[in-house]
Design an enzyme around this catalytic site. Structure first.
Site, PDB file in Angstrom:
ATOM      1  N   CYS A   1       0.870  -1.185   0.000  1.00 39.44           N
ATOM      2  CA  CYS A   1       0.000   0.000   0.000  1.00 39.44           C
ATOM      3  C   CYS A   1       0.897   1.223   0.000  1.00 39.44           C
ATOM      4  O   CYS A   1       0.929   1.995   0.962  1.00 39.44           O
ATOM      5  CB  CYS A   1      -0.925   0.006   1.212  1.00 39.44           C
ATOM      6  SG  CYS A   1      -1.910  -1.495   1.426  1.00 39.44           S
TER       7      CYS A   1
ATOM      8  N   CYS B   1      -1.670   4.130  10.761  1.00 38.38           N
ATOM      9  CA  CYS B   1      -1.461   5.356  11.551  1.00 38.38           C
ATOM     10  C   CYS B   1      -2.725   5.597  12.366  1.00 38.38           C
ATOM     11  O   CYS B   1      -3.261   6.708  12.396  1.00 38.38           O
ATOM     12  CB  CYS B   1      -1.106   6.550  10.667  1.00 38.38           C
ATOM     13  SG  CYS B   1      -2.297   6.936   9.391  1.00 38.38           S
TER      14      CYS B   1
END
Length: 381
Positions: free
Chosen positions: A224, A335
């Site tokens: 990704c 995140c």
């Protein structure tokens, strides 16, 4: 532009954001329609908009309502500004506040600028750090640089930046991380940046790459990759054969130029052409971005229970795809601050996928100095 005119411009931008427009798009459209605004004006309006979004709930309380005007009024009151001198109604300044805009002091979750529905999950995930972390997410994020050790030493990069008015200090989260202390707006035009000595990258993101089990000769897939920040950081860490992939290849459009500037080689591959096995697959999965709400504050208010459920389903799919492509390691990263996107996803993967084990784990929050990040190192047995 006068300070009052800047406040009015921020109000107009925020009204568009509250109506559904992305903040960056709303700011760009305003700037294009406001040719009279100089670079200092644009920067000041941008700061007002993002500061107001970081404090959307508390600013609305202080400003008398969740409108662009209410958010700017509340933000300026929170900052101790002389509102009467800014809201004069003269020239391009906003009109003076009315009695209904007196505002009130925010309390509880409102004062922490935390969405009510997310508070239980965030409390469970953060424990006793909940209030402190939420408080930090109301502030601007530090600006960090990653020193490209293929081009410069840390000291050499600092000296080159300092010569162009960019002050930095070493950050302990990663041995390549520099926190910018002065001249942040000069970075993109600096020779140190143009020549690939440094890249903009959060310190916690650098810490994630530093924790990966990389060694010379490995084949590595950044599954990704997005803009390729971690791709380039991995390339600087070891002599590896590196492939970058993203479900939306347009996100990688700038990666070839960035790789050339950094002096590394990266092969970009579309989904249909992916062929494993790779020694390591980095799966930096799409997530809520809750660990980076200081940088993208509107994401905090646009996250919904349905969107979170969609994200966790996507994360499961990413892990399954990574397992099919990995011959040894998966590094699962987000995140996010939410256990539902982090440890819970790793545990669910291990429960449905025999032959893998958890070899390591790291959690970072803004209390550690950078963004919030999670990393699970999964090893094929």
């Amino acid at each position: 532009m006068t300070p009052g005119a800047r406040a009015q411009a921020a109000i107009s931008v925020l009204d568009r954001v509250l109506a559904g427009a992305p903040a960056e798009q709303a700011l760009t459209n305003w700037a294009r329609a406001s040719r009279y605004a100089g670079s200092g004006d644009r920067a000041a309006v941008r700061d007002l908009v993002f500061d107001a979004l970081r404090r959307r709930r508390s600013a609305a309380a202080l400003g008398g309502g969740e409108t662009g005007r209410g958010l700017v009024l509340g933000l300026l009151r929170d900052q101790g500004a002389d509102v009467a001198a800014l809201f004069t109604g003269q020239g391009h300044a906003p009109a003076p506040p009315g009695p209904e805009e007196a505002g009130r002091e925010p309390s509880g979750l409102e004062a922490l600028d935390c969405p009510d529905w997310l508070a239980p999950a965030l409390r469970e995930s953060l424990g006793e750090d909940f209030a402190a972390v939420m408080g930090l997410l109301r502030q601007r994020a530090p600006v960090f640089l990653r020193v490209n050790t293929l081009r410069a030493t840390v000291a050499g990069a600092q000296a080159a930046l300092a010569a162009e008015g960019v002050g930095t200090q070493f950050n302990q989260l990663a041995n390549t991380a520099l926190e910018v202390t002065e001249g942040a707006r000069k970075i993109s035009s600096s020779a140190a940046y143009r020549e690939g000595l440094v890249e903009l990258q959060d310190a916690a993101s650098q810490a994630v790459v530093a924790a990966l089990p990389l060694s010379d000769g490995m084949t590595v897939l950044d599954y990704c990759a997005g803009g390729g920040g971690k791709t380039l950081a991995m390339a600087a860490r070891a002599r590896i054969r590196l492939t970058a992939h993203d479900a939306d290849p347009r996100r990688m459009a700038d990666l070839p130029a960035r790789a050339a500037r950094a002096g590394v080689k990266v092969q970009l591959t579309e989904t249909a052409r992916l062929r494993g096995p790779f020694d390591l697959v980095l799966a930096d999965a799409p997530c809520s971005g809750s660990g980076a709400w200081r940088r993208s504050p509107e994401a905090k208010w646009r996250l919904t229970p349905d969107r979170l459920a969609d994200l966790t389903a996507t994360q499961d799919a990413v892990l399954d795809a990574a397992a099919a492509l990995s011959g040894g390691w998966i590094a699962y990263a987000t995140c996010s601050l939410l256990a539902a996107e982090n440890a819970d996803r790793a545990a669910a993967f291990l429960a449905r996928t025999p032959g893998w084990r958890l070899a390591g784990e790291r959690r970072l929050t803004p209390l550690d100095g950078g963004d919030g990040f999670y990393l699970a190192l999964l090893r094929r047995e």
